[in-house]
Design a protein around this motif. Structure first.
Motif, short mmCIF file in Angstrom:
data_model
loop_
_atom_site.label_atom_id
_atom_site.label_comp_id
_atom_site.label_asym_id
_atom_site.label_seq_id
_atom_site.Cartn_x
_atom_site.Cartn_y
_atom_site.Cartn_z
N THR A 161 0.85 -1.20 0.00
CA THR A 161 0.00 0.00 0.00
C THR A 161 0.88 1.24 0.00
O THR A 161 1.58 1.53 0.97
CB THR A 161 -0.93 0.01 1.23
N ARG A 162 0.82 1.99 -1.08
CA ARG A 162 1.71 3.13 -1.24
C ARG A 162 1.42 4.25 -0.25
O ARG A 162 2.33 4.88 0.27
CB ARG A 162 1.60 3.66 -2.69
N THR A 163 0.14 4.49 0.02
CA THR A 163 -0.21 5.57 0.94
C THR A 163 0.36 5.33 2.33
O THR A 163 0.91 6.23 2.95
CB THR A 163 -1.73 5.72 1.02
N ALA A 164 0.24 4.11 2.82
CA ALA A 164 0.76 3.78 4.15
C ALA A 164 2.27 3.93 4.21
O ALA A 164 2.82 4.43 5.19
CB ALA A 164 0.35 2.37 4.54
N LEU A 165 2.96 3.50 3.15
CA LEU A 165 4.42 3.64 3.12
C LEU A 165 4.83 5.11 3.14
O LEU A 165 5.73 5.51 3.89
CB LEU A 165 4.98 2.95 1.88
N LEU A 166 4.17 5.91 2.33
CA LEU A 166 4.49 7.33 2.30
C LEU A 166 4.16 7.99 3.64
O LEU A 166 4.94 8.79 4.17
CB LEU A 166 3.70 8.02 1.18
N ALA A 167 3.01 7.62 4.21
CA ALA A 167 2.59 8.22 5.48
C ALA A 167 3.55 7.86 6.61
O ALA A 167 3.85 8.71 7.46
CB ALA A 167 1.17 7.77 5.81
#
Length: 400
Positions: free
Chosen positions: A216-222
């Motif tokens: 999940t890209r959003t979780a990694l960025l967050a």
């Protein structure tokens, strides 16, 4: 009782109360636990799932009354803003076209916030009680994800090769959310020397693997942004933090250079660049929401709590979903909650409480762009409640 004397049962009563508070938090977490319509190792009927999750909320209320028998509450602006959000949602739901479902959701939101109010005497504790309860819940949930992957790996990775929960059906985005929060808090507790290295290493590995496997890209960025913000608050006062940041930056730069091509493929998840730019179709729904024409009263207060979808499609943005359900008033309250916690953290004394609170606020802010939850009872609201508890001034008295 004279100062300095302790009642013989005070220690045991304190331990019992902490256990009850942990059960309350667990019930709240069960109440907001996502139930995806996916296959599980043992089939779970939807009616049973609703009974468990929705029944957990009145159970939480019953347990919190046991923990806080006198009904004591502490002044808490964070909870005041959540209460205003719930009042606005209730008012809008009373006039919604889908009156029954909207009013039911609003009533559950009010009850959810009432439980948080009754937990407010346990905010600001030196032993970080609510943070510990939160981390235990996250660990238990991730434990079920691991168990499902061991029992049925094909089923666990059936959704585009991304890790899902198949004991309790949990979508990859939420697996990543739970793993990211556990990972970030574990690292910060270690950097602040609150937990020892062996325990921290175990929790980091335990949470990092599902975060990567959920893809999940959003979780990694967050989690990256959250850790950067939290580390900045500790940078000057902790040698371990400075060393960890230096090693992390150097390692990250090296990995980005050496594995640039595989990382790009991994991040795209088989999508084209155009699909990635449209956030897997999310922007199409957001554009449709922006084009709706509704009366000014609905534009201001929304049309009542829904299942956070639009024309049958998931909205996948806390800001857009809150605008649809609760109008600009809800969006303003949601933004005020995040801003309040951020400003409170900035003026809070430097330490683990401040760093973890900053991490949680930053994480939820980034995740809110492509995930719903900040405008209604959810795991994200529980994240922010933990942040508020960490930023509450300490006091010795407990509810009794």
């Amino acid at each position: 009782m004279r100062p300095g004397l302790v009642r013989p049962d005070a220690g045991q009563r304190g331990r019992n109360r902490r256990v009850v508070v942990g059960l309350v938090w667990g019930a709240l977490f069960l109440n907001v636990l996502t139930f995806a319509d996916t296959q599980t190792v043992v089939p779970i009927p939807g009616s049973l799932a609703k009974l468990l999750t929705q029944g957990a909320l009145p159970l939480a209320l019953l347990l919190v009354v046991v923990a806080n028998r006198r009904g004591v509450v502490r002044p808490q602006l964070f909870l005041v803003l959540l209460t205003l959000l719930a009042v606005g949602a209730t008012a809008a739901s009373l006039y919604a076209e889908f009156f029954a479902s909207a009013t039911f959701r609003a009533g559950r939101m009010v009850l959810f916030i009432l439980v948080l109010w009754l937990l407010s005497p346990f905010f600001g504790r030196r032993d970080l009680l609510l943070l510990r309860c939160h981390r235990i819940c996250l660990s238990v949930i991730l434990g079920t994800v691991y168990l499902g992957a061991l029992l049925s790996p094909g089923l666990a990775f059936a959704f585009q090769g991304r890790l899902s929960g198949v004991i309790w059906p949990i979508p990859p985005t939420q697996v990543a959310h739970y793993a990211a929060v556990l990972l970030g808090t574990s690292l910060l507790l270690w950097m602040c020397r609150v937990v020892v290295g062996r325990h921290a290493a175990l929790m980091v590995v335990f949470s990092f693997l599902p975060l990567v496997a959920a893809h999940t890209r959003t979780a990694l960025l967050a989690v990256v942004i959250g850790m950067a913000v939290a580390s900045a608050s500790l940078f000057l006062g902790h040698v371990r933090v400075r060393r960890t940041v230096a090693v992390s930056v150097a390692t990250g730069a090296l990995v980005a250079v050496v594995f640039a091509s595989p990382l790009t493929v991994w991040l795209l998840r088989g999508q084209s660049a155009e699909e990635a730019n449209r956030l897997t179709g999310r922007t199409n729904v957001w554009s449709a929401v922006a084009e709706i024409d509704r009366p000014w009263i609905e534009d201001l207060f929304g049309w009542g709590l829904s299942n956070q979808s639009f024309d049958g499609l998931p909205i996948d943005s806390s800001w857009v979903a809150t605008y649809v359900d609760q109008g600009w008033f809800g969006v303003g309250m949601q933004g005020a909650v995040l801003l309040l916690l951020l400003l409170t953290a900035l003026v809070h004394v430097r330490g683990p409480q401040r760093a973890i609170a900053l991490f949680l606020v930053a994480y939820c802010t980034v995740a809110s762009i492509t995930e719903t939850g900040l405008g209604a009872p959810s795991a994200y609201v529980l994240d922010l409640a933990v942040a508020a508890a960490l930023l509450m001034p300490e006091r010795r008295e407990e509810a009794s």
